[in-house]
Design an enzyme around this catalytic site. Sequence first.
Site, mmCIF file in Angstrom:
data_model
loop_
_atom_site.group_PDB
_atom_site.id
_atom_site.type_symbol
_atom_site.label_atom_id
_atom_site.label_comp_id
_atom_site.label_asym_id
_atom_site.label_seq_id
_atom_site.Cartn_x
_atom_site.Cartn_y
_atom_site.Cartn_z
ATOM 1 N N HIS A 46 69.040 51.590 41.953
ATOM 2 C CA HIS A 46 69.574 49.999 42.465
ATOM 3 C C HIS A 46 71.048 49.866 42.008
ATOM 4 O O HIS A 46 71.777 49.537 42.737
ATOM 5 C CB HIS A 46 68.410 49.381 41.981
ATOM 6 C CG HIS A 46 67.219 49.404 42.452
ATOM 7 N ND1 HIS A 46 66.112 49.993 41.676
ATOM 8 C CD2 HIS A 46 66.607 49.370 43.778
ATOM 9 C CE1 HIS A 46 65.197 50.400 42.369
ATOM 10 N NE2 HIS A 46 65.324 49.675 43.613
ATOM 11 N N HIS A 65 68.338 45.425 35.976
ATOM 12 C CA HIS A 65 67.565 44.247 36.746
ATOM 13 C C HIS A 65 65.963 44.344 36.515
ATOM 14 O O HIS A 65 65.371 43.636 37.002
ATOM 15 C CB HIS A 65 67.892 44.689 38.312
ATOM 16 C CG HIS A 65 67.229 45.811 38.732
ATOM 17 N ND1 HIS A 65 67.803 47.192 38.300
ATOM 18 C CD2 HIS A 65 66.550 46.029 39.495
ATOM 19 C CE1 HIS A 65 67.304 47.988 38.633
ATOM 20 N NE2 HIS A 65 66.523 47.891 39.561
#
Length: 81
Positions: A46, A65
Site C-alpha cells: 500500500h 497505516h
Amino acid sequence: MTPKDVDSVEKAAPGRGAVVQCGLTKVAAYRDQNGTLHEYSAICTHLNCIVTWNSSEKTWNCPCHGSRFDNAGTGNQQPSD
C-alpha cells in the site's frame, strides 16, 4: 534504512517471522511449525513501508497505516479495536 530482526533467514525460528536484509532489499521471512521457510517482500503493497512481525497475532503489520497481513503475507486484515 530500517532495522532488521535477524542477520539471516536461517535464524528465523519455527512459528516466527523476521525481517532480514538480503542485499539491498528487506525480506519478510516466516518459518512455519514444520520448519519450512517462507520468504516474501517486506515492503507493504500500500505505502511501501517495511512491515514488522507481530508475534502475538502472528501477522505482518504495516507501521504506516495499520494493515495486517497473515503469516503468508496475504490478505488485508484490519487492526482489531
